[in-house]
Design an enzyme around this catalytic site. Structure first.
Site, mmCIF file in Angstrom:
data_model
loop_
_atom_site.group_PDB
_atom_site.id
_atom_site.type_symbol
_atom_site.label_atom_id
_atom_site.label_comp_id
_atom_site.label_asym_id
_atom_site.label_seq_id
_atom_site.Cartn_x
_atom_site.Cartn_y
_atom_site.Cartn_z
ATOM 1 N N SER A 44 -10.495 -10.251 0.255
ATOM 2 C CA SER A 44 -10.030 -9.399 1.341
ATOM 3 C C SER A 44 -11.278 -8.834 1.989
ATOM 4 O O SER A 44 -12.129 -8.251 1.310
ATOM 5 C CB SER A 44 -9.143 -8.276 0.792
ATOM 6 O OG SER A 44 -8.641 -7.463 1.833
ATOM 7 N N HIS B 298 -11.545 -6.916 -3.402
ATOM 8 C CA HIS B 298 -10.941 -5.920 -2.515
ATOM 9 C C HIS B 298 -12.000 -5.310 -1.599
ATOM 10 O O HIS B 298 -12.506 -4.217 -1.850
ATOM 11 C CB HIS B 298 -10.255 -4.842 -3.363
ATOM 12 C CG HIS B 298 -9.279 -4.016 -2.596
ATOM 13 N ND1 HIS B 298 -8.446 -3.094 -3.214
ATOM 14 C CD2 HIS B 298 -8.978 -3.946 -1.276
ATOM 15 C CE1 HIS B 298 -7.689 -2.517 -2.305
ATOM 16 N NE2 HIS B 298 -8.004 -3.006 -1.122
ATOM 17 N N TRP C 196 0.832 -1.194 0.000
ATOM 18 C CA TRP C 196 0.000 0.000 0.000
ATOM 19 C C TRP C 196 0.874 1.253 0.000
ATOM 20 O O TRP C 196 0.566 2.248 -0.621
ATOM 21 C CB TRP C 196 -0.908 -0.021 1.230
ATOM 22 C CG TRP C 196 -1.945 1.070 1.268
ATOM 23 C CD1 TRP C 196 -2.163 2.040 0.329
ATOM 24 C CD2 TRP C 196 -2.925 1.286 2.287
ATOM 25 N NE1 TRP C 196 -3.219 2.845 0.715
ATOM 26 C CE2 TRP C 196 -3.695 2.408 1.915
ATOM 27 C CE3 TRP C 196 -3.223 0.636 3.480
ATOM 28 C CZ2 TRP C 196 -4.747 2.888 2.700
ATOM 29 C CZ3 TRP C 196 -4.267 1.122 4.249
ATOM 30 C CH2 TRP C 196 -5.012 2.231 3.866
ATOM 31 N N ASP D 153 1.809 -8.632 -1.745
ATOM 32 C CA ASP D 153 0.406 -8.282 -1.944
ATOM 33 C C ASP D 153 0.297 -6.844 -2.427
ATOM 34 O O ASP D 153 0.902 -5.935 -1.860
ATOM 35 C CB ASP D 153 -0.353 -8.433 -0.610
ATOM 36 C CG ASP D 153 -1.805 -8.005 -0.722
ATOM 37 O OD1 ASP D 153 -2.633 -8.831 -1.126
ATOM 38 O OD2 ASP D 153 -2.112 -6.837 -0.399
ATOM 39 N N TYR E 67 -3.621 0.874 -5.670
ATOM 40 C CA TYR E 67 -2.496 1.440 -4.924
ATOM 41 C C TYR E 67 -1.683 2.352 -5.838
ATOM 42 O O TYR E 67 -1.145 1.909 -6.860
ATOM 43 C CB TYR E 67 -1.596 0.342 -4.364
ATOM 44 C CG TYR E 67 -2.213 -0.520 -3.287
ATOM 45 C CD1 TYR E 67 -3.451 -0.217 -2.723
ATOM 46 C CD2 TYR E 67 -1.552 -1.658 -2.814
ATOM 47 C CE1 TYR E 67 -4.005 -1.028 -1.745
ATOM 48 C CE2 TYR E 67 -2.094 -2.454 -1.825
ATOM 49 C CZ TYR E 67 -3.322 -2.138 -1.295
ATOM 50 O OH TYR E 67 -3.865 -2.945 -0.319
#
Length: 328
Positions: free
Chosen positions: A153, A122, A21, A52, A57
């Site tokens: 997720s 996501h 991230w 990941d 991002y």
């Protein structure tokens, strides 16, 4: 580095992975591709083989950096990315098989890969988990060779439980840390019984469990720790694990003295997660090489003592549980 089996994928992944991230940038900072390259290759050199990322991002720059780094390596690096957050407004009606297929194909192109090891929804809205056609799409993508495995997720435990009913789902990514202990109660054992690989994110509660944030700490305007404490941009559980700072600081003092025993709190906090055998991999983020190395050091620490585990439970019960336990 130690390695663990990631559920029904059968993959042996590093128990410390890398979340991206903030790789190459950090919250509210411009993306630096050279820094991203340095962080990624340091992680791989130190034995990390699971990374990941997500298509949102840094507007795809994180994905692209991950793809470049992986293509430069000779060893197998498992790459997980995520899709769905590009849908705006982020409602379940916006989730269509056509859109999700395009996002997967965009990620393949962006990373320069022929196949994604793991694609994850996501943190979609709750109703998405009840839509069988969404999960059938990923069965089709697997049959086409575009993905090797699919996961989700999630924000909430019940979402992960619902997702497990689909055979295509191999992994669940969830928040779990000293300030978010509920998943260990029933969810972990249920996942293990269904051979679901568990990926733990936000292991340091957005930096709180580093022990370096104080009441005087100021965050940049574009840092989610400044603007999302009440969930104005996305689920507030992603920011400080949803813990009010006035409750966090006294809890941190007790953790430093009784749990970490004057050792590095961040490393011990990650070691606490690894004490749970159901966990496949933990994916702390890193915005510099030093953070990568510190995160990795947790893999080599001694097991925590029963007294330390009890201390962690008591601090959670005393300060944190009433604030977060039933929310997620």
């Amino acid at each position: 580095m130690n390695y663990r089996k990631l559920g029904k994928t059968g993959w042996k992944v590093s128990e410390i992975g890398l979340g991206t991230w903030q790789v190459g940038g950090g919250w509210g900072k411009p993306f630096d591709p050279r820094r991203a390259e340095e962080i990624l290759h340091t992680a791989f050199d130190k034995g990390i083989n699971f990374v990941d990322t997500a298509d949102v991002y840094d507007g795809g720059l994180s994905e692209a950096a991950v793809g470049r780094a992986i293509r430069d390596r000779s060893e197998k690096i498992f790459v997980a990315t995520k899709c769905g957050r590009r849908i705006q407004p982020h409602t379940h009606e916006g989730y269509t098989t056509e859109r999700l297929r395009k996002y997967v194909e965009d990620s393949l192109k962006n990373m320069g890969l022929d196949q994604l090891d793991l694609i994850q929804l996501h943190c979609p809205p709750g109703p998405v988990y009840e839509r069988e056609e969404i999960f059938r799409l990923f069965e089709d993508l697997k049959a086409e060779g575009k993905i090797a495995a699919m996961g989700v997720s999630v924000e909430r435990i019940n979402e992960g439980m619902t997702a497990m009913k689909y055979d295509i789902v191999s992994t669940v990514q969830i928040i779990f840390n000293l300030f978010r202990q509920r998943p260990a109660e029933l969810f972990f054992n249920y996942a293990a019984a269904n051979d679901i690989g568990l990926i733990v994110r936000v292991p340091l509660a957005s930096g709180l469990l580093s022990g370096k944030i104080t009441p005087e700490t100021k965050f940049e305007k574009d840092d989610h720790r400044n603007f999302n404490r009440e969930g104005k941009a996305f689920d507030k559980g992603e920011t400080f694990s949803g813990v009010p700072l006035e409750k966090a600081f006294p809890a941190l003092e007790e953790l430093k003295n009784d749990f970490a025993k004057n050792l590095d709190l961040a490393s011990q906090a990650i070691r606490w997660i690894l004490m749970h055998k159901q966990v496949g991999t933990v994916i702390p983020g890193a915005s510099c090489v030093d953070q990568v190395e510190k995160n990795i050091s947790a893999s080599g620490l001694p097991s925590l003592t029963p007294d330390q585990m009890e201390s962690a439970a008591k601090v959670y019960e005393k300060y944190i549980k009433s604030e977060v336990h039933q929310q997620w």
